[in-house]
Design an enzyme around this catalytic site. Structure first.
Site, PDB file in Angstrom:
ATOM      1  CG  ASP A  11      -1.974  -1.101   1.167  1.00  0.00           C
ATOM      2  OD1 ASP A  11      -1.909  -1.934   0.243  1.00  0.00           O
ATOM      3  OD2 ASP A  11      -2.831  -1.167   2.072  1.00  0.00           O
ATOM      4  CE  LYS A  97      -3.889  -4.081   1.475  1.00  0.00           C
ATOM      5  NZ  LYS A  97      -4.728  -3.055   2.117  1.00  0.00           N
ATOM      6  CB  CYS A 136      -2.360  -2.671   5.325  1.00  0.00           C
ATOM      7  SG  CYS A 136      -4.117  -2.234   5.217  1.00  0.00           S
TER       8      CYS A 136
HETATM    9  C1  VGL Z   1      -4.741   0.936   5.661  1.00  0.00           C
HETATM   10  C2  VGL Z   1      -6.172   2.079   7.047  1.00  0.00           C
HETATM   11  C3  VGL Z   1      -7.233   1.796   6.214  1.00  0.00           C
HETATM   12  C4  VGL Z   1      -3.347   0.492   5.376  1.00  0.00           C
HETATM   13  C5  VGL Z   1      -5.798   0.635   4.842  1.00  0.00           C
HETATM   14  O1  VGL Z   1      -3.035   0.207   4.190  1.00  0.00           O
HETATM   15  O2  VGL Z   1      -2.541   0.413   6.316  1.00  0.00           O
HETATM   16  N1  VGL Z   1      -4.942   1.648   6.779  1.00  0.00           N
HETATM   17  N2  VGL Z   1      -7.024   1.062   5.118  1.00  0.00           N
END
Ligand code: VGL
Ligand code: ZN
Length: 192
Positions: A11, A97, A136
């Site tokens: 991410d 995801k 994540c």
């Molecule tokens: C994430 C908060 C909400 C992440 C994803 O990638 O860490 N954090 N969605």
């Protein structure tokens, strides 16, 4: 990295970097570190996986729907794009995801088929970095350990949303069997 190793980048998207919708302090600071790992993986023909949070605009994790987060990483928007300086080769595996309205998915292994895909390529060891360490990255690493992979977390290639949850995430991942790889003694002294 050797045969059977893969690099997993979690991410590294605009919304998780300063200026984005759900910024991680210093999030962009991991990009040069990851670029070195990408070059190394390339040189050694190790597969590279890049995950992205890829939400519908009314995702269950958003505050409007009673979730914890402001809207972020909405599929096909600039905020969901990888950080522009991340030097991703064209032929990597991209894993989306959190793609369905009503399912909250933090881990790269949640509903993606990634574990089987890695096994198909005879991968048994993962090197993991990305954002956010305490959300994540943590969920991905814990699932990877459960799935039986040997997991190494590249500490310099992650950042946490908060220092406290970041430290806790490091402990949890270590307890689950992951190795936390520090860049130098000073780095280790501050966290280890
Ligand atoms: C994430 C908060 C909400 C992440 C994803 O990638 O860490 N954090 N969605
Ligand atoms: Zn999300």
């Amino acid at each position: 990295m050797v045969p059977h190793d893969a690099l997993v980048i979690v991410d590294v998207q605009n919304d998780f970097c300063p200026g984005g919708a759900l910024p991680v302090a210093g999030g962009h600071g991991i990009v040069p570190v990851l670029n070195r790992w990408i070059a190394r993986a390339r040189a050694e023909a190790a597969p590279i996986v890049a995950t992205r949070d890829w939400h519908p605009e009314d995702h269950i994790s958003f505050v409007d729907r009673g979730g914890r987060w402001p809207p972020h990483c909405i599929a096909h928007t600039p905020g969901a794009e990888f950080h522009p300086d991340l030097a991703l080769p064209a032929d990597i595996l991209i894993v989306n995801k959190g793609t369905t309205r009503d399912h909250n998915a933090y881990s790269a292994f949640d509903g993606t088929g990634l574990a089987n895909e890695l096994r198909r390529h005879e991968i048994d060891r993962l090197w993991v970095g990305g954002l956010a360490l305490d959300v994540c990255v943590k969920a991905t690493v814990l699932d990877a350990c459960r799935e039986g992979f040997e997991v190494h977390v590249i500490h310099a290639a992650t950042r946490a949303l908060t220092p406290e949850t970041g430290e806790r995430a490091l402990r949890e991942m270590h307890q689950a069997g992951a190795e936390i790889e520090y860049e130098n003694v000073e780095d280790r002294a501050n966290h280890g």
